[in-house]
Design a protein around this motif. Structure first.
Motif, PDB file in Angstrom:
ATOM      1  N   ASN A 236     105.072  24.127 114.901  1.00  0.00           N
ATOM      2  CA  ASN A 236     106.336  24.011 114.192  1.00  0.00           C
ATOM      3  C   ASN A 236     107.356  25.048 114.652  1.00  0.00           C
ATOM      4  OD1 ASN A 236     105.297  26.289 113.020  1.00  0.00           O
ATOM      5  ND2 ASN A 236     105.383  25.534 110.911  1.00  0.00           N
ATOM      6  N   ASP A 237     106.948  26.038 115.427  1.00  0.00           N
ATOM      7  CA  ASP A 237     107.888  26.981 116.004  1.00  0.00           C
ATOM      8  C   ASP A 237     108.686  26.342 117.137  1.00  0.00           C
ATOM      9  OD1 ASP A 237     107.213  29.082 114.324  1.00  0.00           O
ATOM     10  OD2 ASP A 237     105.566  29.722 115.612  1.00  0.00           O
ATOM     11  N   ARG A 238     108.306  25.148 117.534  1.00  0.00           N
ATOM     12  CA  ARG A 238     109.046  24.400 118.546  1.00  0.00           C
ATOM     13  C   ARG A 238     109.815  23.242 117.928  1.00  0.00           C
ATOM     14  NH1 ARG A 238     109.913  27.931 122.422  1.00  0.00           N
ATOM     15  NH2 ARG A 238     108.014  28.670 123.432  1.00  0.00           N
ATOM     16  N   SER A 239     109.929  23.232 116.621  1.00  0.00           N
ATOM     17  CA  SER A 239     110.713  22.185 115.965  1.00  0.00           C
ATOM     18  C   SER A 239     112.187  22.543 116.029  1.00  0.00           C
ATOM     19  CB  SER A 239     110.295  22.036 114.500  1.00  0.00           C
ATOM     20  OG  SER A 239     110.687  23.187 113.761  1.00  0.00           O
ATOM     21  N   LEU A 240     113.043  21.539 115.946  1.00  0.00           N
ATOM     22  CA  LEU A 240     114.475  21.806 115.918  1.00  0.00           C
ATOM     23  C   LEU A 240     114.842  22.662 114.707  1.00  0.00           C
ATOM     24  CD1 LEU A 240     115.954  18.368 117.052  1.00  0.00           C
ATOM     25  CD2 LEU A 240     116.112  20.543 118.266  1.00  0.00           C
ATOM     26  N   GLN A 241     114.169  22.400 113.576  1.00  0.00           N
ATOM     27  CA  GLN A 241     114.473  23.157 112.365  1.00  0.00           C
ATOM     28  C   GLN A 241     114.290  24.656 112.571  1.00  0.00           C
ATOM     29  OE1 GLN A 241     115.591  21.580 109.586  1.00  0.00           O
ATOM     30  NE2 GLN A 241     115.859  23.484 108.424  1.00  0.00           N
ATOM     31  N   SER A 242     113.354  25.026 113.442  1.00  0.00           N
ATOM     32  CA  SER A 242     113.094  26.452 113.656  1.00  0.00           C
ATOM     33  C   SER A 242     114.276  27.163 114.298  1.00  0.00           C
ATOM     34  CB  SER A 242     111.843  26.634 114.530  1.00  0.00           C
ATOM     35  OG  SER A 242     112.090  26.228 115.870  1.00  0.00           O
TER      36      SER A 242
ATOM     37  N   PRO B  24     113.947  12.741  97.942  1.00  0.00           N
ATOM     38  CA  PRO B  24     113.586  13.589  99.088  1.00  0.00           C
ATOM     39  C   PRO B  24     112.831  12.800 100.154  1.00  0.00           C
ATOM     40  CG  PRO B  24     113.093  14.696  97.017  1.00  0.00           C
ATOM     41  CD  PRO B  24     113.459  13.284  96.663  1.00  0.00           C
ATOM     42  N   ALA B  25     113.053  13.189 101.406  1.00  0.00           N
ATOM     43  CA  ALA B  25     112.349  12.556 102.518  1.00  0.00           C
ATOM     44  C   ALA B  25     110.879  12.963 102.492  1.00  0.00           C
ATOM     45  CB  ALA B  25     112.984  12.977 103.830  1.00  0.00           C
ATOM     46  N   PRO B  26     110.026  12.183 103.128  1.00  0.00           N
ATOM     47  CA  PRO B  26     108.611  12.584 103.236  1.00  0.00           C
ATOM     48  C   PRO B  26     108.484  13.932 103.941  1.00  0.00           C
ATOM     49  CG  PRO B  26     108.919  10.300 103.902  1.00  0.00           C
ATOM     50  CD  PRO B  26     110.288  10.875 103.744  1.00  0.00           C
ATOM     51  N   PRO B  27     107.324  14.571 103.861  1.00  0.00           N
ATOM     52  CA  PRO B  27     107.135  15.866 104.537  1.00  0.00           C
ATOM     53  C   PRO B  27     107.470  15.765 106.019  1.00  0.00           C
ATOM     54  CG  PRO B  27     105.273  15.373 103.100  1.00  0.00           C
ATOM     55  CD  PRO B  27     106.115  14.134 103.139  1.00  0.00           C
ATOM     56  N   PRO B  28     107.947  16.862 106.616  1.00  0.00           N
ATOM     57  CA  PRO B  28     108.326  16.827 108.035  1.00  0.00           C
ATOM     58  C   PRO B  28     107.166  16.410 108.934  1.00  0.00           C
ATOM     59  CG  PRO B  28     109.099  18.837 106.980  1.00  0.00           C
ATOM     60  CD  PRO B  28     108.194  18.163 105.995  1.00  0.00           C
ATOM     61  N   GLN B  29     107.494  15.678 109.992  1.00  0.00           N
ATOM     62  CA  GLN B  29     106.503  15.317 111.001  1.00  0.00           C
ATOM     63  C   GLN B  29     106.154  16.559 111.818  1.00  0.00           C
ATOM     64  OE1 GLN B  29     105.130  12.197 111.481  1.00  0.00           O
ATOM     65  NE2 GLN B  29     106.181  11.565 109.615  1.00  0.00           N
ATOM     66  N   ASP B  30     104.904  16.692 112.200  1.00  0.00           N
ATOM     67  CA  ASP B  30     104.454  17.892 112.890  1.00  0.00           C
ATOM     68  C   ASP B  30     104.449  17.772 114.410  1.00  0.00           C
ATOM     69  OD1 ASP B  30     103.998  19.335 110.569  1.00  0.00           O
ATOM     70  OD2 ASP B  30     101.981  18.503 110.318  1.00  0.00           O
ATOM     71  N   ASP B  31     104.533  16.550 114.933  1.00  0.00           N
ATOM     72  CA  ASP B  31     104.382  16.363 116.378  1.00  0.00           C
ATOM     73  C   ASP B  31     105.707  16.628 117.080  1.00  0.00           C
ATOM     74  OD1 ASP B  31     103.784  15.647 118.956  1.00  0.00           O
ATOM     75  OD2 ASP B  31     102.560  13.930 118.388  1.00  0.00           O
ATOM     76  N   VAL B  32     105.804  17.800 117.705  1.00  0.00           N
ATOM     77  CA  VAL B  32     107.042  18.176 118.383  1.00  0.00           C
ATOM     78  C   VAL B  32     107.089  17.659 119.814  1.00  0.00           C
ATOM     79  CG1 VAL B  32     107.357  20.234 116.973  1.00  0.00           C
ATOM     80  CG2 VAL B  32     106.060  20.390 119.126  1.00  0.00           C
ATOM     81  N   ASP B  33     106.099  16.885 120.217  1.00  0.00           N
ATOM     82  CA  ASP B  33     106.060  16.365 121.588  1.00  0.00           C
ATOM     83  C   ASP B  33     106.410  14.880 121.676  1.00  0.00           C
ATOM     84  OD1 ASP B  33     105.290  18.774 122.975  1.00  0.00           O
ATOM     85  OD2 ASP B  33     103.354  18.581 121.980  1.00  0.00           O
ATOM     86  N   LEU B  34     106.768  14.273 120.553  1.00  0.00           N
ATOM     87  CA  LEU B  34     107.230  12.888 120.565  1.00  0.00           C
ATOM     88  C   LEU B  34     108.710  12.842 120.938  1.00  0.00           C
ATOM     89  CD1 LEU B  34     105.566  11.568 117.286  1.00  0.00           C
ATOM     90  CD2 LEU B  34     104.853  11.100 119.649  1.00  0.00           C
ATOM     91  N   PRO B  35     109.201  11.714 121.459  1.00  0.00           N
ATOM     92  CA  PRO B  35     110.642  11.614 121.745  1.00  0.00           C
ATOM     93  C   PRO B  35     111.467  11.829 120.481  1.00  0.00           C
ATOM     94  CG  PRO B  35     109.445   9.789 122.750  1.00  0.00           C
ATOM     95  CD  PRO B  35     108.462  10.491 121.848  1.00  0.00           C
ATOM     96  N   VAL B  36     112.576  12.560 120.629  1.00  0.00           N
ATOM     97  CA  VAL B  36     113.481  12.772 119.498  1.00  0.00           C
ATOM     98  C   VAL B  36     114.938  12.517 119.879  1.00  0.00           C
ATOM     99  CG1 VAL B  36     113.918  15.247 119.875  1.00  0.00           C
ATOM    100  CG2 VAL B  36     113.975  14.307 117.569  1.00  0.00           C
ATOM    101  N   LEU B  37     115.264  12.607 121.183  1.00  0.00           N
ATOM    102  CA  LEU B  37     116.644  12.419 121.623  1.00  0.00           C
ATOM    103  C   LEU B  37     116.665  11.677 122.948  1.00  0.00           C
ATOM    104  CD1 LEU B  37     119.685  12.981 121.316  1.00  0.00           C
ATOM    105  CD2 LEU B  37     119.309  15.202 122.413  1.00  0.00           C
ATOM    106  N   LEU B  38     117.518  10.653 123.017  1.00  0.00           N
ATOM    107  CA  LEU B  38     117.677   9.858 124.235  1.00  0.00           C
ATOM    108  C   LEU B  38     119.091  10.047 124.764  1.00  0.00           C
ATOM    109  CD1 LEU B  38     116.083   6.474 123.027  1.00  0.00           C
ATOM    110  CD2 LEU B  38     114.913   8.426 124.077  1.00  0.00           C
ATOM    111  N   TYR B  39     119.193  10.563 125.983  1.00  0.00           N
ATOM    112  CA  TYR B  39     120.474  10.631 126.683  1.00  0.00           C
ATOM    113  C   TYR B  39     120.581   9.437 127.631  1.00  0.00           C
ATOM    114  CZ  TYR B  39     120.681  15.710 125.611  1.00  0.00           C
ATOM    115  OH  TYR B  39     120.715  16.944 125.009  1.00  0.00           O
ATOM    116  N   THR B  40     121.786   9.020 127.928  1.00  0.00           N
ATOM    117  CA  THR B  40     121.976   8.011 128.965  1.00  0.00           C
ATOM    118  C   THR B  40     122.199   8.698 130.299  1.00  0.00           C
ATOM    119  OG1 THR B  40     124.339   7.927 128.451  1.00  0.00           O
ATOM    120  CG2 THR B  40     122.933   6.275 127.434  1.00  0.00           C
ATOM    121  N   THR B  41     121.702   8.078 131.346  1.00  0.00           N
ATOM    122  CA  THR B  41     121.920   8.605 132.684  1.00  0.00           C
ATOM    123  C   THR B  41     122.163   7.438 133.622  1.00  0.00           C
ATOM    124  OG1 THR B  41     121.072  10.115 134.380  1.00  0.00           O
ATOM    125  CG2 THR B  41     119.490   8.578 133.413  1.00  0.00           C
ATOM    126  N   SER B  42     122.696   7.741 134.783  1.00  0.00           N
ATOM    127  CA  SER B  42     123.035   6.674 135.724  1.00  0.00           C
ATOM    128  C   SER B  42     121.783   6.116 136.371  1.00  0.00           C
ATOM    129  CB  SER B  42     123.973   7.214 136.801  1.00  0.00           C
ATOM    130  OG  SER B  42     124.299   6.212 137.723  1.00  0.00           O
TER     131      SER B  42
END
Length: 524
Positions: free
Chosen positions: A4-10, A159-177
């Protein structure tokens, strides 16, 4: 570190930290307020039925809702697909199809961007996964999909469910050429984003007491997002422009003594032209820039003389922006070159000779390959492209040409292949060519980039199908389908394209097409 030290919330739990954390349009938002907005947004997402693995497309300018949606999606285990606000119907539809987004959060209106009109040009049958729109600033907009209001900050939700713990799943998709129609989606995890953010903060030795950031790049791209996350990680106050304009940028730089900013050479050129003060920014420390226009060296010299220190950068969606930067200790000519020193001490950069396929020696140009903690997970829903982009030992093939200096830094020289840099974005010719070939009267099309009055623009050559099409009609159609920076400055009708025979077949001479384009423009 624990996962969880690698979560965005941290990133927003940094101590010490300046308050406010963010300033949007003059409105300060403390770290506690920002954290509360994330909680409410996570509850709102859960109420919309968004959970683990679901994709939410975010089509917003730089506003606090953009950032809270990303952090809240991470809490829910969901994924944000970033939509460029300059996209038109064909590009938005492609992103929605490829990402499989269930929900799109969209602006009601912003300046001249007609979000509703663009969406109206997308058939619902072409985007089957999208279930509804959430509108910021209105209850609904005219669209093919049901609408709800984005009211996470105004209305309480369970309230939302408890935070997900898996910090290695996709969370952000950028577009690229890509080399074919439509961009690919670059997937990053919480770990890749936060690890890189902390590396940048440490490499720049950021201090909450001394430093501040002007965020003037769009959050929908890695250039804007990487800076935002790094300065959040450092606990530094961030002043945000909803969209870049030189006059507001100048005002914030002056009034708040901004020390850091990142942007294109053209952005900094526009800011400097608005002030005649000999040294208008006395607190400026690092202004990182990407050189997209001719004359960037001259700009850097002028900026240096006026106390605006420009630093060359390197990055991509796949390894994130601010991957590397010049150092103050570098000679000026070296400091302003693209490339520089990797932010992460764990990053590795090598260069491969494009002719022999062997690793190149120091000073020899070749394709840049990168291994780093900031490297992407892969191209979303595109395993073949992912496999092609990664070497057997885990290096990303950048498609960029550069050379090693021998002291741990490197130089970016140019983009390999024929990708075009237009409006600050890398654009595949195939995107524009496919749209042209879909127009009535066009049998085939080729597009190249040229320098037109100091700006990078594209020029198209088309082979007619029967009666030659009118340039005005083609341009009008493309403006409906593509971002303005992708629309060709000229469209020339030709009988055929220059070609050459090779061992692998007949190839179009794109270099000759560029020469033809420049000759025709000069004759005008």
């Amino acid at each position: 570190m624990r996962p969880n030290d690698r979560s965005l919330q941290s990133l927003i739990g940094t101590e010490p930290a300046a308050d406010p954390a963010l300033v949007f349009d003059g409105t300060p938002i403390s770290r506690a307020e920002f954290s509360g907005k994330i909680d409410r947004t996570a509850a709102w997402l859960a109420a919309q039925g968004i959970g683990k693995g679901d994709v939410v497309a975010v089509w917003l300018v730089n506003r606090v809702e953009w950032v809270t949606l990303l952090f809240a999606a991470a809490r829910c285990g969901a994924i944000v697909a970033a939509v460029n606000t300059r996209y038109r119907s064909a590009e938005v539809a492609h992103l929605l199809r490829l990402s499989g987004a269930k929900l799109m959060v969209v602006e009601a209106a912003f300046r001249s961007i007609e979000f509703a009109a663009i969406l109206a040009d997308i058939a619902r049958a072409d985007v089957t996964a999208l279930q509804k729109l959430a509108v910021v600033g209105a209850d609904a907009i005219p669209a093919h999909w049901p609408c709800v209001r984005f009211d996470a900050f105004d209305k309480p939700y369970p309230p939302a469910p408890p935070p997900q713990d898996d910090v290695d799943l996709p969370v952000l998709l950028y577009t690229t050429s890509g080399t074919t129609r439509g961009p690919k989606l670059v997937a990053h995890s919480q770990r890749t984003l936060t690890t890189h953010a902390r590396s940048v903060a440490k490499a720049l030795t950021l201090s909450p007491q001394r430093h501040s950031l002007l965020a003037m790049l769009p959050f929908c791209g890695t250039f804007g997002m990487s800076g935002l996350l790094a300065f959040l990680a450092a606990g530094v106050t961030i002043h945000v422009l909803d969209a870049f304009e030189a006059a507001p940028a100048l005002k914030i730089l002056r009034e708040h003594g901004i020390t850091h900013a990142f942007g294109s050479d053209e952005m900094f050129r526009r800011i400097l032209t608005l002030t005649h003060a000999p040294r208008p920014f006395p607190r400026a420390e690092v202004f990182g820039f990407a050189a997209f226009q001719p004359g960037w060296r001259e700009l850097a010299v002028e900026a240096e003389a006026r106390g605006l220190p420009l630093f060359g950068l390197y990055g991509s969606s796949e390894v994130q922006a601010l991957f590397s930067i010049g150092r103050a200790s570098d000679a000026f000519a070296d400091r302003i070159e693209g490339g520089g020193w990797p932010m992460s001490p764990d990053a590795l950069v090598r260069v491969r000779d494009t002719e022999s396929g062997e690793l190149a020696a120091t000073g020899v140009s070749g394709e840049i390959e990168i291994s780093a903690p900031s490297r992407f997970l892969g191209y979303f829903n595109n395993p073949d492209a992912t496999r092609d982009a990664i070497t057997a030992d885990g290096f990303f093939r950048t498609g960029d040409i550069g050379r090693l200096r021998g002291d741990g830094s490197f130089v970016y020289e140019t983009r390999a292949g024929d990708a075009m840099r237009l409006g600050g974005f890398l654009v595949a010719p195939g995107e524009v060519e496919d749209e042209l070939k879909a127009c009535a009267g066009v049998a085939d099309a080729q597009v190249v980039a040229v320098d037109l009055k100091g700006n990078a623009r594209c020029v198209a050559f088309v082979i007619p199908a029967g009666e030659p099409p009118q340039q005005e009609a083609l341009v009008a159609r493309l403006r409906e389908r593509l971002a303005g920076y992708k629309v060709p400055a000229r469209i020339y009708v030709v009988d055929g394209f220059p070609v050459t025979d090779s061992a692998n077949g007949v190839k179009i001479q794109r270099a000759r097409l560029r020469t033809m384009a420049m000759e025709r423009l000069a004759s005008e």
